[in-house]
Design an enzyme around this catalytic site. Structure first.
Site, mmCIF file in Angstrom:
data_model
loop_
_atom_site.group_PDB
_atom_site.id
_atom_site.type_symbol
_atom_site.label_atom_id
_atom_site.label_comp_id
_atom_site.label_asym_id
_atom_site.label_seq_id
_atom_site.Cartn_x
_atom_site.Cartn_y
_atom_site.Cartn_z
ATOM 1 N N THR A 127 0.876 -1.164 0.000
ATOM 2 C CA THR A 127 0.000 0.000 0.000
ATOM 3 C C THR A 127 0.913 1.214 0.000
ATOM 4 O OG1 THR A 127 -0.074 -0.016 2.407
ATOM 5 C CG2 THR A 127 -1.885 -1.114 1.266
ATOM 6 N N LYS A 129 0.751 3.964 4.125
ATOM 7 C CA LYS A 129 1.148 3.660 5.505
ATOM 8 C C LYS A 129 2.496 4.335 5.774
ATOM 9 C CE LYS A 129 -1.932 -0.241 5.421
ATOM 10 N NZ LYS A 129 -2.129 -1.692 5.292
ATOM 11 N N ARG A 133 -3.851 7.091 -0.366
ATOM 12 C CA ARG A 133 -4.345 5.719 -0.249
ATOM 13 C C ARG A 133 -4.267 5.045 -1.611
ATOM 14 N NH1 ARG A 133 -6.138 6.093 4.652
ATOM 15 N NH2 ARG A 133 -6.376 3.853 4.747
#
Ligand SMILES: *Cc1c(COP(=O)(O)O)cnc(C)c1O
Length: 415
Positions: free
Chosen positions: A225, A228, A234
């Site tokens: 991802t 993070k 996102r």
């Protein structure tokens, strides 16, 4: 964050967003999968790139007018390649869950086997939890670790791989705090003719910042991802060896997705640019230092640290020695403005909705500039509060520290 037009056109949403911004400013965010993006990332995310349809890949689109969108996507790809030393990169996955599903579908037929980390030992929901679509399509088999030390038994994993003949040998986690041996994972995969895959969603920023080993040159496929520790928008990203490039790209589009979110890809390009800087290296190193100090304080205060410690940004702690459950601990901390999440621990005797552990991490607080002295204070305060979760004076003291720290270390866009 200026939202002049939003305030005029939709005061309701503007007001709620303002409150959310204020909430982020006023709490200690210790969920290890969260972070704060820069203003530059936010601007790219809120840009005109969102208006464009661009199904396909740079140079091979199904729509006209993609010359600038191509440049944006190509820049994101080039930056990711350089940063992670990757042969091929796909930046289109809309988020982590579809990213992993795309990889499974690239290499597996329905009913095929995937070998992954047990979910109660730190593996992720998208690694075959029974409630997911992946688990209905593929057959997941699991390996575990020693919960006391976090050590993996690579001989046992190899024996399991030989017996189960998986198409993918999957490493990666969302609640595991030790380092993995990628070379051993890759060797096991090669012995059984499987693809080796690492899902580094949690630690990508620490890899980018050279604080942790880079799995990309070792494994066949690495997913991550981007929101993070990497501190981007996102989204998801897949890196692989050149020989799997076509398979991966086809699985993402048209296999699973339609038009990519080009505003998200623009913001990712910006985040990757930021992650190349010396300041990001410092950030990644500080995330680890902070996690170690926090871990020491929690352990000294009586929490049982699962996996025996931390090598990364996160800590999984059994709170039951202090006489409360993970859910109670989460609530007690939430009440004073500290956000963590309850989490199942290996061989948990409690139920998933009220497990024995909490999971907490340092990426977001480190982005705000907090260092070891703040971690020490926070760790000691968490222990004091969890020992006396209902004592008014304890709650007051905790709230005071939260206020002091959040004011001293503001979000960079301010409130
Ligand atoms: C967060 C995470 C995902 C899923 O990401 P989403 O963007 O929430 O879908 C996948 N794998 C791992 C290891 C993660 O930590």
């Amino acid at each position: 964050m200026s939202n002049k037009f939003l305030s005029q056109n939709d005061p309701k949403i503007a007001k709620i967003l303002k409150k959310e911004q204020q909430r982020q400013q006023e709490v200690l965010e210790m969920i290890p999968s969260e972070n704060f993006v820069s203003k530059a990332v936010l601007e790219a995310l809120g840009s005109v790139a969102t208006n464009k349809y661009a199904e396909g890949y740079p140079g091979k689109r199904y729509y006209g007018g993609c010359e600038y969108i191509d440049q944006i996507e190509q820049t994101a790809i080039s930056r990711a390649k350089k940063l992670f030393n990757a042969e091929h990169v796909n930046v289109q996955p809309l988020s982590g869950a579809p990213m992993n599903l795309a990889v499974y579908s690239a290499f597996c037929q329905p009913g095929d086997t995937i070998l992954g980390m047990d979910l109660s030992h730190g593996g992720h929901l998208t690694h075959g939890h029974p409630v997911t679509l992946s688990a209905k399509i593929y057959r997941f088999v699991r390996y575990t670790c020693d919960p006391k030390t976090g050590k993996l038994d690579y001989k046992a994993i190899e024996a399991l791989a030989k017996a189960e003949k998986p198409k993918i040998v999957l490493a990666g986690f969302s609640a595991y705090s030790r380092n993995l041996n990628y070379k051993k994972f890759n060797a096991i995969a090669k012995k059984v003719g499987a693809i080796s895959m690492m899902d580094m969603a949690h630690i990508a920023g620490l890899v980018a910042g050279k604080a942790l080993e880079n799995p990309v040159p070792i494994m066949d496929v690495v997913t991550t991802t981007t929101h993070k520790t990497l501190r981007g928008p996102r989204g998801g990203m897949i890196m692989c060896k050149q020989k799997y490039a076509r398979q991966i790209d086809k699985a993402v589009f048209p296999g699973l997705q339609g038009g990519p979110h080009q505003n998200q890809i623009a913001a990712l390009a910006v985040a990757l640019h930021e992650a190349q800087k010396a300041s990001f290296k410092k950030y990644a190193a500080q995330v680890l230092k902070n996690a170690r100090v926090l871990c020491q304080e929690l352990q000294a205060g009586g929490l049982k640290i699962v996996f025996g410690g931390t090598d990364n940004h996160l800590i999984l702690a059994d709170v039951t020695p202090l006489g409360l459950s993970g859910k109670e601990a989460e609530q007690a901390l939430d009440e004073v403005g500290i956000t963590v999440n309850k989490n199942i621990i290996p061989n948990d005797i409690r139920k998933p909705l009220d497990p024995s552990g909490i999971r907490l991490g340092t990426p977001a607080l480190t982005t705000r500039g907090m260092k070891e002295p703040a971690m020490k204070k926070i760790g000691q305060m968490i222990i004091a509060l969890l020992k006396n979760p209902h004592k008014i004076s304890q709650k007051t003291a905790a709230r005071k520290l939260v206020k002091e720290l959040t004011q001293k270390f503001p979000l960079f866009y301010g409130v």
